[in-house]
Scaffold this motif. Structure first.
Motif, short mmCIF file in Angstrom:
data_model
loop_
_atom_site.label_atom_id
_atom_site.label_comp_id
_atom_site.label_asym_id
_atom_site.label_seq_id
_atom_site.Cartn_x
_atom_site.Cartn_y
_atom_site.Cartn_z
N LEU A 70 0.81 -1.21 0.00
CA LEU A 70 0.00 0.00 0.00
C LEU A 70 0.85 1.27 0.00
N THR A 112 -14.14 13.71 3.47
CA THR A 112 -14.01 13.72 4.93
C THR A 112 -14.48 12.40 5.52
N LYS A 113 -15.59 11.90 4.99
CA LYS A 113 -16.10 10.62 5.50
C LYS A 113 -15.13 9.47 5.25
N MET A 133 -11.93 9.72 4.96
CA MET A 133 -10.76 9.89 5.83
C MET A 133 -11.10 9.46 7.26
N LEU A 134 -12.30 9.76 7.73
CA LEU A 134 -12.72 9.30 9.05
C LEU A 134 -12.75 7.77 9.09
N TYR A 135 -13.25 7.17 8.03
CA TYR A 135 -13.32 5.70 7.97
C TYR A 135 -11.92 5.10 8.04
N ALA A 148 -9.28 6.51 9.34
CA ALA A 148 -8.70 6.76 10.68
C ALA A 148 -9.17 5.71 11.68
N VAL A 149 -10.45 5.39 11.65
CA VAL A 149 -10.98 4.38 12.57
C VAL A 149 -10.38 3.01 12.25
N THR A 209 -8.09 3.35 2.21
CA THR A 209 -7.03 4.18 1.66
C THR A 209 -7.28 4.39 0.17
N ARG A 212 -8.25 7.98 -1.52
CA ARG A 212 -7.45 8.51 -2.64
C ARG A 212 -8.35 8.84 -3.83
N ARG A 269 -2.82 12.28 3.30
CA ARG A 269 -2.69 10.99 3.99
C ARG A 269 -1.67 11.10 5.13
N LEU A 311 -3.20 13.06 7.97
CA LEU A 311 -4.25 12.24 8.58
C LEU A 311 -3.62 11.21 9.52
N LEU A 325 -4.68 19.73 5.75
CA LEU A 325 -5.99 19.51 6.37
C LEU A 325 -6.29 20.68 7.30
N LEU A 338 -11.03 13.95 13.08
CA LEU A 338 -10.25 12.71 13.00
C LEU A 338 -9.80 12.28 14.40
N ALA A 397 -12.71 10.78 16.16
CA ALA A 397 -13.06 9.46 15.61
C ALA A 397 -12.14 8.38 16.17
N VAL A 398 -10.84 8.65 16.22
CA VAL A 398 -9.90 7.67 16.76
C VAL A 398 -10.15 7.45 18.25
N ALA A 440 -13.05 5.22 18.63
CA ALA A 440 -12.71 3.83 18.30
C ALA A 440 -11.91 3.18 19.44
N VAL A 472 -20.25 7.31 10.93
CA VAL A 472 -19.12 6.72 10.19
C VAL A 472 -18.25 5.87 11.13
N ALA A 484 -17.60 1.91 10.63
CA ALA A 484 -16.23 1.43 10.45
C ALA A 484 -15.93 0.34 11.48
N ASN A 529 -15.00 -3.28 10.23
CA ASN A 529 -13.67 -3.76 10.64
C ASN A 529 -13.78 -5.16 11.22
#
Lengths: 133, 133, 133, 133, 133, 133
Positions: free
Chosen positions: B3, E66-67, E69-71, E73-74, E88, E92, E101, E104, F62, F70, F73-74, F77, F107, F111, F115
């Motif tokens: 990746l 944004t959504k 990127m939040l996904y 991050a989690v 990812t 992108r 990235r 983030l 950002l 972000l 969100a983390v 999680a 979101v 996630a 996951n």
């Protein structure tokens, strides 16, 4: 009110009391902390967990202070409030100074940061790290 | 294919090379492991993370072996494959025997077990554990 | 190459072989899966973990299939690849159909979703949920 | 004071009330627990989550008690205080005895322990576990 | 060989094909990624998860980038290899540059570090943070 | 009583005060939240963590609101109560409306659900997701 009844010594069955007695004798103390009073609701788990902890935390090639610091580090990584509190106390009793606690937790924090970065970048394991001793 | 592009020394910018040079000098080695080659995609993260790791892992009131073992314990609790591999290697290099690794991981396992039990039974923290040193 | 040497039966010490023999006898099988061959690097952990698993997974007030499904659910929540694979196999052997697996994993997924929502909204525990049985 | 306003029935919009009504009808109860009152701050999440939970937790090839126990096991592994409390209550209502709770949590604890050991030793998945049903 | 059969379009039931068709139409693409082919083993989970994702990830007060990127991050915080890779790619596609990235993931890493520190020091929540909006 | 002494400004060393002063100047505020008062027990961690946060959370490619979301969100999680509270407050201050909070947390929840499903089904990563940008 709490989700779990804490079983006090006086209300405990002989089977539970025997474990409580061994905990107090092994730790040279005269009280039982709440974790064991909660596990006493399922005596086989109380006995098995105590026998395991007693064996795992006994001095071996690692000394008791190192073991308590490792326990605290894992509990912090897992975010377990009870275990963080109890093993901070136990590590202090075993000789962890506040300066040592500070260094320990700085390692925990860095490890959590780099763990998430290594996962997120999907870093391939270097060939020379993939070897048994 | 992975990746993340790994940035090799020859393809690196002067800013990245300066960090690589410092890593090799500090660790007295002549190679760079993949973690840093991945972070090099974002030079501020490469620099900041390296500066932090260098400070946190330097000998202090805890010795380097203890710090590496704490790092490994947290990485195991978090299930990070890369960090488990790299810090198992680093801890071995710092003196961790296979017997020490065995004891260390037995503590990690017990901590993960009792963390989940303490959470699941919602054990209230004992008053005497809730105190600063 | 892997991080950990797997100890095969023929290369095992008598202490390790005794555990392997008990695993095979208890499970009525003629092979040992890799988890135990890895733990055999630290015989006390091999013995203690096996004795615990044997006790915990024996039929009790919960039947073996329910126990295997619980084990799988926790392993999925923790994202442990090895344990997901081995306990999916064990649950199937104990009678989990693919339809049951589907329902089980849908519960796991929902629980992970609502766990994060309850944490994120910091929902206070309802008074009537905070009671022992 | 809490981070999130809990939306009571009387203060709720018709859209939110409709979900509350369906929750109470489906569960044959006359109250709404705090989780839904928190989600009501975002009505699409309230509706979607309730519809999903209703579908996932309905009896299928797994019975309601088994589903509640799986939910509790995952919540314990994730250390979610609210969900542990609410699903301990729900599982008890569905028939979980204290002896069953004890066995359930002993499985959770063992799974968390062996999950961390399998990760830490980087045990390769056995070929015969890597197969679809 | 993998633990789960991936259900290809040609082998899918009409119920599963209907979901696949909707995924491809919604995403304006002509292929189905493996996640859905795995969920197709339990059609109710396939349908419910897709309907939820479609609703949650649709543009709202937050834009699609944004959504995503939040996904991501989690998924990084949870260490989920599949979801890190797929989101990812999705982020992108939605416009995340490599510089974005990098920033983030630096936030993800810092959050994981301070999460563990806040837990480990058991920092009490400041009164002014404990308020609804 | 809490596990950690909170170091107030008046009781702080010059080294700690210098960090507190920089926090207040950077954030254009006149108070210090408890997280920093706890870290002040180990001044090198206080300084290093603040310098890192200041760099990571500064506007870059950002914007500050995206970064705070972000972070939240983390923290959700990871289930970190303190960081959820403090970064919900910070994100609100940076412009997060309640509608945005609702979408953000939906979101996060999805996630966490997917996951666990991707892990549990052991979904192989699609070839086209396994590529650097």
């Amino acid at each position: 009110m709490a989700l779990t009844t804490l079983i006090e010594y006086n209300a405990a069955s002989p089977e539970v009391r025997a474990v409580y007695d061994d905990i107090m004798a092994t730790r040279q103390t005269d009280w039982i902390n709440n974790f064991w009073k909660a596990l006493a609701n399922h005596p086989p788990t109380l006995r098995r967990t105590w026998e395991s902890i007693k064996q795992v935390m006994a001095p071996g090639v690692l000394d008791p202070l190192t073991k308590e610091m490792l326990y605290l580090a894992v509990s912090a990584a897992n975010g377990c409030e009870y275990c963080i509190a109890s093993h901070t106390a136990a590590a202090r009793k075993a000789g962890m100074s506040e300066a040592m606690r500070g260094e320990l937790l700085s390692v925990v924090g860095m490890a959590c940061e780099t763990n998430s970065l290594a996962d997120a970048y999907q870093v391939p394991v270097d060939e020379r790290f993939s070897r048994p001793a």
